[in-house]
Design a protein around this motif. Structure first.
Motif, mmCIF file in Angstrom:
data_model
loop_
_atom_site.group_PDB
_atom_site.id
_atom_site.type_symbol
_atom_site.label_atom_id
_atom_site.label_comp_id
_atom_site.label_asym_id
_atom_site.label_seq_id
_atom_site.Cartn_x
_atom_site.Cartn_y
_atom_site.Cartn_z
ATOM 1 N N ILE A 271 0.909 -1.206 0.101
ATOM 2 C CA ILE A 271 0.003 -0.004 0.064
ATOM 3 C C ILE A 271 0.754 1.349 0.007
ATOM 4 O O ILE A 271 1.689 1.307 0.619
ATOM 5 C CB ILE A 271 -1.138 -0.111 1.274
ATOM 6 C CG1 ILE A 271 -2.069 -1.146 1.021
ATOM 7 C CG2 ILE A 271 -1.767 1.387 1.488
ATOM 8 C CD1 ILE A 271 -2.918 -0.656 -0.054
ATOM 9 N N LEU A 272 0.639 2.251 -0.813
ATOM 10 C CA LEU A 272 1.167 3.421 -0.799
ATOM 11 C C LEU A 272 0.317 4.502 -0.553
ATOM 12 O O LEU A 272 -0.844 4.600 -1.108
ATOM 13 C CB LEU A 272 1.890 3.624 -2.245
ATOM 14 C CG LEU A 272 3.143 3.106 -2.300
ATOM 15 C CD1 LEU A 272 3.843 3.305 -3.832
ATOM 16 C CD2 LEU A 272 4.345 3.160 -1.486
ATOM 17 N N THR A 273 0.637 5.729 -0.053
ATOM 18 C CA THR A 273 -0.377 6.966 0.169
ATOM 19 C C THR A 273 0.274 7.721 -1.031
ATOM 20 O O THR A 273 1.181 7.835 -1.541
ATOM 21 C CB THR A 273 0.216 7.872 1.343
ATOM 22 O OG1 THR A 273 0.102 6.873 2.583
ATOM 23 C CG2 THR A 273 -0.513 9.098 1.587
ATOM 24 N N ILE A 274 -1.056 8.335 -1.481
ATOM 25 C CA ILE A 274 -1.162 8.906 -2.669
ATOM 26 C C ILE A 274 -1.560 10.381 -2.397
ATOM 27 O O ILE A 274 -1.972 10.633 -1.545
ATOM 28 C CB ILE A 274 -1.730 8.465 -3.882
ATOM 29 C CG1 ILE A 274 -3.546 8.540 -3.528
ATOM 30 C CG2 ILE A 274 -1.272 6.936 -4.198
ATOM 31 C CD1 ILE A 274 -4.290 8.082 -4.489
ATOM 32 N N ASP A 275 -1.074 11.410 -3.246
ATOM 33 C CA ASP A 275 -1.363 12.879 -3.140
ATOM 34 C C ASP A 275 -2.787 12.867 -3.539
ATOM 35 O O ASP A 275 -3.434 12.416 -4.404
ATOM 36 C CB ASP A 275 -0.775 13.665 -4.142
ATOM 37 C CG ASP A 275 -0.518 15.191 -3.854
ATOM 38 O OD1 ASP A 275 -1.788 15.421 -3.585
ATOM 39 O OD2 ASP A 275 0.494 15.817 -3.525
#
Length: 359
Positions: A185-189
């Motif tokens: 999982i990655l946080t996105i803008d």
């Protein structure tokens, strides 16, 4: 917060997870960011996506009635991933059976809340439910495929006046397991939801997945990016759209440039936006007429003179590293012949970079 579902379908075997009304950071599943799982166009697409590169096999199929799920529809999966991770981190139990109001989903993904937006949300849920995926990604046995739909089923609830009161949906186990693994999982803008072009959205996800926050950025061969897009447009159209994105610099948090190697191979390079773009703008935004179409990164201060012939001149002594560390197949084109997404020459009108709110 959980309670027993009363349905006799698959929902009867799952507990109901109510998405919090809080506004968690948007999070995306890395597999969905790295591979061609969605149509990049609002055009009704039924032609399958076939991807077979470096041992990764993906086939995405759609039904004529609804068409293939689009990259705008994938916002609903970003909403689901964000709330599942937020609940897990808060020590709450989660479930594949999720419930929320249309208002909560639409406001999270930056959409309007008119009756038309509600209808578009339901159409997106239909496309997600009817689109099927078969992939070897994260399968224990080599060559084994996992087949699923992006949403197993969904139910619309209404109040006594017939107005939308909420929806319940079941995300597939393949997606759910990826979301609950921190490494996937990655946080996105949040500005991602403001990107109107399907091409822009796809490229941001690829760059965010592979580039991360590496100080020196990464590079991709254009031909391999074409494979990763699943686009129906011919390669020439794809390359044109890519260069236009480099000119516009719309991706939040990243600066893009085009590099050409000695052998003529064209690469897309990207790095965090903390490294200013030449002249503070896009690579070729201030180039006078008569200058070469592609101005290498590192062009002189004024940008009013054509740079002397050189191979991607830069203030740094070394070119960016090829993106091999984060993904072993990132720059591999060994499976190019097995990918059948290129459209015939007369299909150039199906532009994958359409803009606006998804319908």
């Amino acid at each position: 917060m959980l309670r027993k579902s009363q349905s006799r379908s698959e929902r009867a075997q799952l507990e109901l997870f109510y998405a919090s009304s809080a506004d968690p950071a948007p999070r995306d599943a890395q597999d969905l960011m790295a591979y061609p799982f969605f149509s990049l166009s609002k055009t009704h697409r039924t032609r399958p996506i076939d991807y077979d590169v470096a041992g990764v096999v993906i086939r995405v199929e759609a039904v004529p009635e609804h068409g293939m799920a689009t990259i705008w529809d994938a916002d609903i999966l970003i909403w689901a991933a964000s709330h599942l991770v937020e609940a897990r981190d808060a020590g709450l139990r989660t479930s594949r059976l999720m419930a929320a109001t249309p208002y909560e989903i639409l406001t999270f993904i930056g959409r309007g809340v008119s009756s038309r937006d509600y209808q578009r949300l339901k159409a997106a849920l239909d496309r997600l439910q009817s689109t099927t995926v078969a992939t070897t990604i994260r399968q224990p046995a080599s060559g084994r495929r996992h087949r699923f739909s992006w949403i197993n089923e969904w139910v619309e609830r209404t109040d006594h006046r017939g107005k939308p009161a909420g929806v319940e949906l079941i995300v597939p186990d393949w997606f759910y397991r990826a979301v609950l693994d921190d490494a996937l999982i990655l946080t996105i803008d949040r500005a991602y939801f403001s990107l109107t072009g399907g091409f822009d959205r796809w490229l941001y996800r690829v760059v965010r997945k592979h580039g991360g926050r590496q100080r020196n950025g990464w590079r991709f061969e254009l031909r391999h990016l074409y494979l990763k897009s699943g686009s129906l447009s011919p390669f020439k159209r794809f390359a044109f759209e890519l260069r236009d994105i480099v000119r516009r610099q719309p991706l939040p948090g990243y600066v893009l440039s085009i590099e050409v190697e000695i052998g003529g191979k064209t690469l897309l390079a990207f790095e965090p936006a903390s490294v200013p773009a030449p002249c503070g703008q896009s690579v070729d935004g201030l180039v006078l007429s008569g200058t070469r179409p592609i101005v290498p990164s590192g062009t002189g201060v004024s940008c009013y003179r054509e740079p002397k012939p050189a191979l991607t001149p830069r203030t740094k002594r070394a070119n960016r590293t090829l993106n091999l560390e984060s993904n072993s197949e990132s720059n591999s084109c060994s499976g190019r012949a097995a990918v059948n997404n290129a459209a015939p020459a007369d299909d150039i009108g199906d532009n994958d970079a359409s803009s606006g709110t998804a319908s």
